[in-house]
Design an enzyme around this catalytic site. Structure first.
Site, PDB file in Angstrom:
ATOM      1  N   SER A  62       0.809  -1.222   0.000  1.00 15.47           N
ATOM      2  CA  SER A  62       0.000   0.000   0.000  1.00 15.47           C
ATOM      3  C   SER A  62       0.843   1.272   0.000  1.00 15.47           C
ATOM      4  O   SER A  62       0.377   2.319   0.463  1.00 15.47           O
ATOM      5  CB  SER A  62      -0.938   0.007   1.216  1.00 15.47           C
ATOM      6  OG  SER A  62      -0.189   0.025   2.430  1.00 15.47           O
TER       7      SER A  62
ATOM      8  N   SER B  46       2.931  -7.053   2.512  1.00 15.13           N
ATOM      9  CA  SER B  46       2.511  -6.007   3.435  1.00 15.13           C
ATOM     10  C   SER B  46       0.979  -5.943   3.499  1.00 15.13           C
ATOM     11  O   SER B  46       0.334  -6.898   3.928  1.00 15.13           O
ATOM     12  CB  SER B  46       3.144  -4.682   3.000  1.00 15.13           C
ATOM     13  OG  SER B  46       3.022  -3.695   3.986  1.00 15.13           O
ATOM     14  N   PHE B  47       0.373  -4.854   3.078  1.00 12.74           N
ATOM     15  CA  PHE B  47      -1.079  -4.736   2.954  1.00 12.74           C
ATOM     16  C   PHE B  47      -1.656  -5.906   2.151  1.00 12.74           C
ATOM     17  O   PHE B  47      -2.701  -6.465   2.494  1.00 12.74           O
ATOM     18  CB  PHE B  47      -1.381  -3.384   2.301  1.00 12.74           C
ATOM     19  CG  PHE B  47      -2.644  -3.284   1.511  1.00 12.74           C
ATOM     20  CD1 PHE B  47      -3.847  -2.998   2.132  1.00 12.74           C
ATOM     21  CD2 PHE B  47      -2.626  -3.422   0.125  1.00 12.74           C
ATOM     22  CE1 PHE B  47      -5.022  -2.872   1.391  1.00 12.74           C
ATOM     23  CE2 PHE B  47      -3.778  -3.302  -0.617  1.00 12.74           C
ATOM     24  CZ  PHE B  47      -4.990  -3.027   0.023  1.00 12.74           C
TER      25      PHE B  47
ATOM     26  N   ASP C  81      13.102  -4.372   8.938  1.00 10.77           N
ATOM     27  CA  ASP C  81      11.887  -3.735   8.425  1.00 10.77           C
ATOM     28  C   ASP C  81      11.434  -2.631   9.380  1.00 10.77           C
ATOM     29  O   ASP C  81      11.149  -2.888  10.549  1.00 10.77           O
ATOM     30  CB  ASP C  81      10.797  -4.795   8.275  1.00 10.77           C
ATOM     31  CG  ASP C  81       9.604  -4.343   7.455  1.00 10.77           C
ATOM     32  OD1 ASP C  81       9.322  -3.134   7.440  1.00 10.77           O
ATOM     33  OD2 ASP C  81       8.958  -5.204   6.842  1.00 10.77           O
TER      34      ASP C  81
ATOM     35  N   HIS D 187      11.882  -3.388   4.175  1.00  9.55           N
ATOM     36  CA  HIS D 187      10.524  -3.777   3.786  1.00  9.55           C
ATOM     37  C   HIS D 187      10.437  -4.240   2.339  1.00  9.55           C
ATOM     38  O   HIS D 187       9.373  -4.626   1.878  1.00  9.55           O
ATOM     39  CB  HIS D 187       9.571  -2.601   4.036  1.00  9.55           C
ATOM     40  CG  HIS D 187       8.121  -2.969   4.044  1.00  9.55           C
ATOM     41  ND1 HIS D 187       7.601  -3.953   4.858  1.00  9.55           N
ATOM     42  CD2 HIS D 187       7.061  -2.482   3.336  1.00  9.55           C
ATOM     43  CE1 HIS D 187       6.300  -4.061   4.659  1.00  9.55           C
ATOM     44  NE2 HIS D 187       5.951  -3.180   3.733  1.00  9.55           N
TER      45      HIS D 187
END
Length: 278
Positions: A38, A107-108, A227, A255
């Protein structure tokens, strides 16, 4: 719509409910659904370009731009939520004629991979979660900066070099400029997704412990030790909650696992998705 030489982020499009979804479709083999993160200015291609390069000899890779991101087209009055994105994903699989796929979520996108496995377990084969959202955690300064991004070249450079990447030298000014320009086009939608206070959006993207413990799919988690956006503790929690799971932690990695350690990520994923059932 066919791929354009001038902008590889724009590829094919398909109607998914009220959304016209822009997506990548490369390679041959077992289908793998790639769900992006995101970050501001993100698209499926920007997120997964190296992964698609590395995995396409073995798999068919399907990577949609989720609503509000990339080049998917949504109605002007659209709102964004986990339910909206999940319906788009299911509609996309239906439109592609894919009954069941491996799912890789970044992630998202990891939260969305979990949502698909929880709500439609029959559509999912194996799961790969990379720096994944999906369990409760305290909002990090890094994620607050990502979701609170206000467009400028300098803001994008700071995010990419100091927040996303462990090795900021990987981030060129050309890459920053490209991502900054991309962020301008979707900023109105982006601002509506994660307004402050942002802890509520972490909570909104989290699933219940019972639901995650109910996941029976073989699951691989990959996380950068360094991260700054999503803490390693999230993957450690999922390692405890998902019975058939394993976790690979990469040092000197932020990340951007799939970019900073592209070869290692591709090797891990290929081995996991092709190993024989126990």
């Amino acid at each position: 719509m066919t791929s354009t030489a001038t902008n590889p982020e724009i590829s094919r499009s398909v109607k998914t409910g009220v959304i016209l979804t822009n997506y990548q479709d490369v390679g041959t083999g077992d289908p793998v659904l790639l769900l992006h993160g995101s970050g501001p200015g993100v698209s499926a291609y920007a997120n997964w370009r190296l992964t698609m390069r590395d995995l396409s000899p073995r798999f068919r890779l399907l990577a949609p731009d989720l609503a509000g991101f990339g080049y998917s087209e949504v109605p002007d009055d659209s709102t964004y939520s986990r339910e909206v994105w999940l319906q788009q994903i299911v509609d996309f699989l239906d439109a592609m004629g894919v009954e069941k796929a491996h799912v890789i979520g970044n992630s998202f996108g990891g939260s969305m991979a979990l949502a698909l496995a929880i709500s439609h377990p029959e559509r999912v084969d194996r799961i790969v979660l990379m720096g994944s959202v999906g369990v409760p955690f305290e909002l990090t300064p890094g994620l607050d900066a990502v979701w609170g991004y206000e467009p400028s070249f300098e803001a994008m450079r700071t995010l990419m070099r100091d927040t996303f990447a462990y090795n900021g030298s990987l981030v060129t000014d050309d890459l920053v400029e490209s991502r900054y320009r991309a962020s301008l086009r979707t900023q109105a939608a982006y601002e509506s997704m994660f307004p402050a206070p942002r802890q509520r959006w972490v909570d909104a993207m989290a699933h219940s412990e019972a639901d995650i413990r109910g996941i029976e799919h073989p699951t691989l988690m990959v996380h950068g030790r360094d991260d700054k956006v999503i803490p390693l503790a999230t993957s450690l929690t999922m390692l405890e909650w998902i019975d058939d799971s394993r976790l690979h932690v990469l040092g000197r990695c932020g990340h951007w696992t799939q970019i900073e350690h592209a070869a290692s990520f591709a090797e891990l994923v290929t081995g996991f998705l092709t190993e024989a059932e126990l």
